[in-house]
Scaffold this motif. Structure first.
Motif, PDB file in Angstrom:
ATOM      1  N   ALA A 206     -60.280  16.333 -61.252  1.00 28.85           N
ATOM      2  CA  ALA A 206     -60.872  16.065 -59.940  1.00 28.85           C
ATOM      3  C   ALA A 206     -59.797  15.606 -58.965  1.00 28.85           C
ATOM      4  O   ALA A 206     -59.781  16.006 -57.794  1.00 28.85           O
ATOM      5  CB  ALA A 206     -61.963  15.007 -60.065  1.00 28.85           C
ATOM      6  N   GLY A 207     -58.883  14.750 -59.437  1.00 25.64           N
ATOM      7  CA  GLY A 207     -57.777  14.310 -58.595  1.00 25.64           C
ATOM      8  C   GLY A 207     -56.880  15.465 -58.190  1.00 25.64           C
ATOM      9  O   GLY A 207     -56.410  15.548 -57.046  1.00 25.64           O
ATOM     10  N   ARG A 208     -56.651  16.382 -59.124  1.00 30.81           N
ATOM     11  CA  ARG A 208     -55.819  17.547 -58.830  1.00 30.81           C
ATOM     12  C   ARG A 208     -56.477  18.436 -57.781  1.00 30.81           C
ATOM     13  O   ARG A 208     -55.811  18.917 -56.853  1.00 30.81           O
ATOM     14  CB  ARG A 208     -55.589  18.339 -60.118  1.00 30.81           C
ATOM     15  CG  ARG A 208     -54.712  19.571 -59.943  1.00 30.81           C
ATOM     16  CD  ARG A 208     -54.474  20.266 -61.261  1.00 30.81           C
ATOM     17  NE  ARG A 208     -53.687  21.469 -61.104  1.00 30.81           N
ATOM     18  CZ  ARG A 208     -53.369  22.294 -62.090  1.00 30.81           C
ATOM     19  NH1 ARG A 208     -53.783  22.019 -63.324  1.00 30.81           N
ATOM     20  NH2 ARG A 208     -52.639  23.365 -61.867  1.00 30.81           N
ATOM     21  N   LYS A 209     -57.794  18.650 -57.903  1.00 32.35           N
ATOM     22  CA  LYS A 209     -58.506  19.472 -56.931  1.00 32.35           C
ATOM     23  C   LYS A 209     -58.510  18.816 -55.557  1.00 32.35           C
ATOM     24  O   LYS A 209     -58.385  19.498 -54.535  1.00 32.35           O
ATOM     25  CB  LYS A 209     -59.936  19.716 -57.398  1.00 32.35           C
ATOM     26  CG  LYS A 209     -60.058  20.583 -58.632  1.00 32.35           C
ATOM     27  CD  LYS A 209     -59.505  21.984 -58.384  1.00 32.35           C
ATOM     28  CE  LYS A 209     -60.334  22.763 -57.392  1.00 32.35           C
ATOM     29  NZ  LYS A 209     -59.830  24.152 -57.210  1.00 32.35           N
ATOM     30  N   LEU A 210     -58.660  17.501 -55.531  1.00 26.16           N
ATOM     31  CA  LEU A 210     -58.645  16.803 -54.250  1.00 26.16           C
ATOM     32  C   LEU A 210     -57.271  16.915 -53.600  1.00 26.16           C
ATOM     33  O   LEU A 210     -57.146  17.044 -52.378  1.00 26.16           O
ATOM     34  CB  LEU A 210     -59.017  15.330 -54.449  1.00 26.16           C
ATOM     35  CG  LEU A 210     -59.287  14.539 -53.167  1.00 26.16           C
ATOM     36  CD1 LEU A 210     -60.505  15.097 -52.445  1.00 26.16           C
ATOM     37  CD2 LEU A 210     -59.498  13.069 -53.484  1.00 26.16           C
ATOM     38  N   ARG A 211     -56.222  16.900 -54.416  1.00 28.03           N
ATOM     39  CA  ARG A 211     -54.864  17.035 -53.891  1.00 28.03           C
ATOM     40  C   ARG A 211     -54.661  18.421 -53.270  1.00 28.03           C
ATOM     41  O   ARG A 211     -54.053  18.557 -52.208  1.00 28.03           O
ATOM     42  CB  ARG A 211     -53.857  16.807 -55.018  1.00 28.03           C
ATOM     43  CG  ARG A 211     -52.442  16.525 -54.533  1.00 28.03           C
ATOM     44  CD  ARG A 211     -51.531  16.134 -55.705  1.00 28.03           C
ATOM     45  NE  ARG A 211     -51.929  14.891 -56.307  1.00 28.03           N
ATOM     46  CZ  ARG A 211     -52.357  14.769 -57.562  1.00 28.03           C
ATOM     47  NH1 ARG A 211     -52.447  15.837 -58.337  1.00 28.03           N
ATOM     48  NH2 ARG A 211     -52.687  13.598 -58.036  1.00 28.03           N
ATOM     49  N   SER A 212     -55.202  19.453 -53.906  1.00 26.04           N
ATOM     50  CA  SER A 212     -55.075  20.801 -53.360  1.00 26.04           C
ATOM     51  C   SER A 212     -55.903  20.951 -52.088  1.00 26.04           C
ATOM     52  O   SER A 212     -55.526  21.665 -51.168  1.00 26.04           O
ATOM     53  CB  SER A 212     -55.519  21.853 -54.400  1.00 26.04           C
ATOM     54  OG  SER A 212     -56.909  21.765 -54.658  1.00 26.04           O
TER      55      SER A 212
ATOM     56  N   ARG B  89     -54.454   9.876 -53.266  1.00 25.09           N
ATOM     57  CA  ARG B  89     -55.562  10.712 -53.731  1.00 25.09           C
ATOM     58  C   ARG B  89     -56.147  10.218 -55.064  1.00 25.09           C
ATOM     59  O   ARG B  89     -57.361  10.174 -55.230  1.00 25.09           O
ATOM     60  CB  ARG B  89     -55.120  12.180 -53.845  1.00 25.09           C
ATOM     61  CG  ARG B  89     -54.521  12.753 -52.552  1.00 25.09           C
ATOM     62  CD  ARG B  89     -55.442  12.539 -51.348  1.00 25.09           C
ATOM     63  NE  ARG B  89     -54.802  12.986 -50.120  1.00 25.09           N
ATOM     64  CZ  ARG B  89     -54.430  12.179 -49.135  1.00 25.09           C
ATOM     65  NH1 ARG B  89     -54.595  10.872 -49.263  1.00 25.09           N
ATOM     66  NH2 ARG B  89     -53.879  12.664 -48.040  1.00 25.09           N
ATOM     67  N   PRO B  90     -55.302   9.815 -56.049  1.00 24.29           N
ATOM     68  CA  PRO B  90     -55.877   9.274 -57.282  1.00 24.29           C
ATOM     69  C   PRO B  90     -56.722   8.025 -57.032  1.00 24.29           C
ATOM     70  O   PRO B  90     -57.728   7.790 -57.705  1.00 24.29           O
ATOM     71  CB  PRO B  90     -54.648   8.951 -58.137  1.00 24.29           C
ATOM     72  CG  PRO B  90     -53.589   9.871 -57.638  1.00 24.29           C
ATOM     73  CD  PRO B  90     -53.832   9.966 -56.161  1.00 24.29           C
ATOM     74  N   THR B  91     -56.325   7.225 -56.040  1.00 25.16           N
ATOM     75  CA  THR B  91     -57.086   6.025 -55.714  1.00 25.16           C
ATOM     76  C   THR B  91     -58.476   6.392 -55.205  1.00 25.16           C
ATOM     77  O   THR B  91     -59.469   5.746 -55.546  1.00 25.16           O
ATOM     78  CB  THR B  91     -56.340   5.190 -54.647  1.00 25.16           C
ATOM     79  OG1 THR B  91     -55.093   4.755 -55.188  1.00 25.16           O
ATOM     80  CG2 THR B  91     -57.156   3.981 -54.238  1.00 25.16           C
ATOM     81  N   ILE B  92     -58.553   7.444 -54.384  1.00 21.79           N
ATOM     82  CA  ILE B  92     -59.848   7.893 -53.871  1.00 21.79           C
ATOM     83  C   ILE B  92     -60.757   8.317 -55.015  1.00 21.79           C
ATOM     84  O   ILE B  92     -61.920   7.900 -55.099  1.00 21.79           O
ATOM     85  CB  ILE B  92     -59.663   9.063 -52.879  1.00 21.79           C
ATOM     86  CG1 ILE B  92     -58.917   8.578 -51.637  1.00 21.79           C
ATOM     87  CG2 ILE B  92     -61.014   9.662 -52.502  1.00 21.79           C
ATOM     88  CD1 ILE B  92     -58.568   9.687 -50.663  1.00 21.79           C
ATOM     89  N   ILE B  93     -60.218   9.129 -55.924  1.00 22.47           N
ATOM     90  CA  ILE B  93     -61.022   9.630 -57.039  1.00 22.47           C
ATOM     91  C   ILE B  93     -61.448   8.500 -57.965  1.00 22.47           C
ATOM     92  O   ILE B  93     -62.627   8.397 -58.345  1.00 22.47           O
ATOM     93  CB  ILE B  93     -60.234  10.703 -57.825  1.00 22.47           C
ATOM     94  CG1 ILE B  93     -60.156  11.992 -57.008  1.00 22.47           C
ATOM     95  CG2 ILE B  93     -60.901  10.985 -59.177  1.00 22.47           C
ATOM     96  CD1 ILE B  93     -61.507  12.661 -56.752  1.00 22.47           C
TER      97      ILE B  93
ATOM     98  N   THR C 213     -61.623  13.368 -64.733  1.00 25.34           N
ATOM     99  CA  THR C 213     -61.067  12.538 -63.652  1.00 25.34           C
ATOM    100  C   THR C 213     -59.722  13.079 -63.185  1.00 25.34           C
ATOM    101  O   THR C 213     -59.451  13.172 -61.981  1.00 25.34           O
ATOM    102  CB  THR C 213     -60.901  11.079 -64.128  1.00 25.34           C
ATOM    103  OG1 THR C 213     -62.159  10.582 -64.594  1.00 25.34           O
ATOM    104  CG2 THR C 213     -60.396  10.199 -63.005  1.00 25.34           C
ATOM    105  N   TRP C 214     -58.879  13.443 -64.133  1.00 27.03           N
ATOM    106  CA  TRP C 214     -57.565  13.998 -63.793  1.00 27.03           C
ATOM    107  C   TRP C 214     -57.708  15.293 -62.996  1.00 27.03           C
ATOM    108  O   TRP C 214     -57.050  15.477 -61.966  1.00 27.03           O
ATOM    109  CB  TRP C 214     -56.765  14.258 -65.063  1.00 27.03           C
ATOM    110  CG  TRP C 214     -55.493  15.019 -64.802  1.00 27.03           C
ATOM    111  CD1 TRP C 214     -54.310  14.522 -64.343  1.00 27.03           C
ATOM    112  CD2 TRP C 214     -55.287  16.438 -64.958  1.00 27.03           C
ATOM    113  NE1 TRP C 214     -53.379  15.532 -64.200  1.00 27.03           N
ATOM    114  CE2 TRP C 214     -53.946  16.711 -64.576  1.00 27.03           C
ATOM    115  CE3 TRP C 214     -56.098  17.483 -65.386  1.00 27.03           C
ATOM    116  CZ2 TRP C 214     -53.415  18.001 -64.605  1.00 27.03           C
ATOM    117  CZ3 TRP C 214     -55.570  18.770 -65.411  1.00 27.03           C
ATOM    118  CH2 TRP C 214     -54.237  19.010 -65.029  1.00 27.03           C
TER     119      TRP C 214
END
Length: 242
Positions: free
Chosen positions: A229-235, A95-99, A226-227
């Motif tokens: 956004a990665g957290r929201k994408l993970r959820s 997920r961090p890679t996507i963001i 950025t951090w």
């Protein structure tokens, strides 16, 4: 960096951002800046004050944040809106890679369509006297990074990211950032101008914040957005899997 950058995700994101409709908007704003700059130069000649007014009042205050809205929200917002992001999240990509990949693409598009035209407009307006064109181009490039991160975050937290981004860009950055002194200190535009002021000669570019403050705030906002956004994408991944 290779573990945080995925070429396939980048290619798909570029394709989405540079599609016919978005590309038309992306080219319109820089084109308008260059047309205005050329017309002003032909009518009034070279003048630092006029160049500063156009580069600061239109390029930095309006064009750069609007392009940031288009690129930042467009990098992920449409995929979340239509549900196609689930197919991306189903791939074996972290997920961090996507963001981070989408952020890099958004930064590249925003900088290309804002910093380069700003540099060209500065040369047209006053031939880069006092390093005005380079100073504003640096400010536009730096602002592109923070705007891309902020608007990418908006794309992950709301389905109305474009509207929210336009409100921020036009109301806060363009209006309040121009007329309310306190608001200017909480503006990406002013933080970026602090670096532009350092590059340019004399006081042709001014900022309401110091260089150190501007750099720190730009870093905090970019990394923080950025951090998160990665957290929201993970959820969102967990919700999709459930």
């Amino acid at each position: 960096m290779s573990s945080l950058y995925h070429p396939t995700v980048a290619r798909l994101t570029y394709r989405a951002l540079l599609g016919r409709r978005r590309a038309l908007i992306l080219f319109t704003l820089p084109g308008l800046l260059l047309i205005i700059s050329l017309a002003v130069r032909l009518l009034t000649g070279s003048d630092d004050g006029t160049a500063d007014a156009i580069l600061g009042g239109f390029a930095m205050a309006t064009m750069v944040p609007l392009i940031g809205v288009i690129a930042g929200t467009g990098a992920i917002g449409p995929e979340i809106d239509d549900g196609s992001v689930i197919y991306l999240l189903a791939k074996p990509v972290k997920r961090p890679t996507i963001i981070v990949t989408k952020l890099i693409v958004a930064i590249g598009v925003t900088a290309a369509f804002s910093a380069i035209p700003t540099l060209l407009a500065g040369f047209v307006l006053n031939g880069n006297a006092n390093q005005l064109a380079v100073g504003y181009a640096v400010a536009a490039a730096v602002a592109s990074v923070a705007y891309s991160a902020v608007f990418l975050l908006l794309g992950t937290v709301t389905r109305h990211a474009v509207i929210a981004g336009l409100v921020y860009a036009l109301v806060w950055e363009t209006f309040f950032g121009s007329v309310v002194a306190g608001a200017r200190k909480l503006s990406v535009q002013q933080w970026a101008l602090a670096l532009g002021q350092k590059v340019a000669d004399g006081d042709v570019i001014t900022s309401d914040v110091g260089l150190a403050t501007g750099v720190i705030l730009l870093l905090v906002v970019t990394v923080g957005a950025t951090w998160y956004a990665g957290r929201k994408l993970r959820s969102l991944t967990l919700a999709g899997e459930e």
